[in-house]
Design an enzyme around this catalytic site. Sequence first.
Site, PDB file in Angstrom:
ATOM      1  N   SER A  41       0.752  -1.250   0.021  1.00 50.67           N
ATOM      2  CA  SER A  41       0.044   0.011  -0.010  1.00 50.67           C
ATOM      3  C   SER A  41       0.865   1.241   0.138  1.00 50.67           C
ATOM      4  O   SER A  41       2.170   1.192   0.798  1.00 50.67           O
ATOM      5  CB  SER A  41      -0.944   0.047   1.232  1.00 50.67           C
ATOM      6  N   TYR A 100      -2.967   5.643  -4.539  1.00 45.30           N
ATOM      7  CA  TYR A 100      -3.859   6.575  -4.700  1.00 45.30           C
ATOM      8  C   TYR A 100      -3.523   7.771  -5.520  1.00 45.30           C
ATOM      9  O   TYR A 100      -2.293   8.199  -5.253  1.00 45.30           O
ATOM     10  CB  TYR A 100      -4.513   6.942  -3.503  1.00 45.30           C
ATOM     11  N   THR A 116      -5.245   2.322  -7.637  1.00 44.41           N
ATOM     12  CA  THR A 116      -6.698   2.291  -7.018  1.00 44.41           C
ATOM     13  C   THR A 116      -7.710   3.267  -7.611  1.00 44.41           C
ATOM     14  O   THR A 116      -7.428   4.377  -7.336  1.00 44.41           O
ATOM     15  CB  THR A 116      -6.698   2.133  -5.537  1.00 44.41           C
ATOM     16  N   LYS A 133      -7.056  -1.160 -10.260  1.00 46.87           N
ATOM     17  CA  LYS A 133      -7.635  -1.977  -9.206  1.00 46.87           C
ATOM     18  C   LYS A 133      -8.852  -1.095  -8.863  1.00 46.87           C
ATOM     19  O   LYS A 133      -8.943   0.073  -8.546  1.00 46.87           O
ATOM     20  CB  LYS A 133      -6.881  -2.155  -7.891  1.00 46.87           C
ATOM     21  N   HIS A 191     -13.177  -3.014  -3.202  1.00 46.13           N
ATOM     22  CA  HIS A 191     -12.427  -2.504  -2.043  1.00 46.13           C
ATOM     23  C   HIS A 191     -12.738  -3.190  -0.696  1.00 46.13           C
ATOM     24  O   HIS A 191     -12.932  -2.531   0.209  1.00 46.13           O
ATOM     25  CB  HIS A 191     -12.516  -0.826  -1.771  1.00 46.13           C
TER      26      HIS A 191
END
Length: 378
Positions: A121, A144, A170, A247, A271
């Site tokens: 992440s 992100y 994402t 994603k 998610h």
Amino acid sequence: MTAREAQAAPATSPVPRPAVLGDYETAARGRLDGRVWDFVQGGAESERTVGDNRRAFSRVTLRPRVLVDVSHCDTGTELLGARLRTPLGIAPTAYHQLVHPEGEVATARGAGAAGALFVVSIYASHTLEDIAAAAAAPLWLQLYWLRRRDLLAELVGRAAAVGYRAIVLTVDAPRLGRRHRDARNGFAIGPGIRAANLDPAVMTAAHLPGTGRSALADHAAEAVDPSVTWSDLAWLRERSDLPLVLKGILTAQDAALAVRHGADAIVVSNHGGRQLDRTPATLDALAEVVDAVGGAVPVLLDGGVRGGTDAFAALALGARAVLLGRPALWGLAADGAAGVAGVLDLATEELAHTMALAGRPDLGSLDRSAVLLRAERR
């Protein structure tokens, strides 16, 4: 007790080898602070999608073939040029130090021991470099789209320099989902844990607790750019030669657009039910996306996978790999790196067992004839 101690699980004696992934869940629940547990387990709004992800797998019927040589069942696969011992990997989840002091370093060791992919992440609590140093299996970096594009450019450069194999963007989070558990808890990241790869100035809001609101939602509103469109992907492409994975795709329309705009892989994901409630279960959306892609790029799935039989169903419906989110954190909380490896090994063993009894000796022999997805009863 310090804020760090209140949020991070102690490194205690290991649990006995569990028989099912739910045993790791039970062990983790006993070790984690209630606010952290709610952060891990919770979903958006009524949490209907969290439940739907699981219910979709419960509607799968397996259709076994017999008199097939299954003396050896091969769970190995190749993904974006990397060979993996298992198609089960670890989905990107933030702040692993919330559940274990060694955080993502332990997760990387566990994934490496299992020969599994680990998607790190952007909000990892260890540096990309330290995670890479601990890894013995492929790493991908999840992003992100921040308003600070300079930070994104820096991250993709650092990831490439230390051997990450792909960038995962994402795309289903222009703002954070309404996670009522976190709001009720006034959840914030304690001062002893940080997003180790981001400028602390960008993360200030994530550390400021408040009554009736989530500090993470406040941070996302401040830091994440909600204006990003398909055309912006070219900017990211120009800054990295790494494969680009999108994603958060749930429809044929977006799958086709992803391929058109140069995505190298797609993750069918809602998610984990943490963004928009009442979206389709990922297993229900999978075939639509696979058909729209038409084999142009590999399709992965996350959301609701709780073992190898679930993975078998997703692989039969066209997924190349499946990613575990919450179960990986359960393993980490329960037993550090050994717990992460244990979760992955247990799920992979279950997959191999299912393959043998279903008469499918390798992943290439899995297709839609292996399963029947029953309609949901109304």
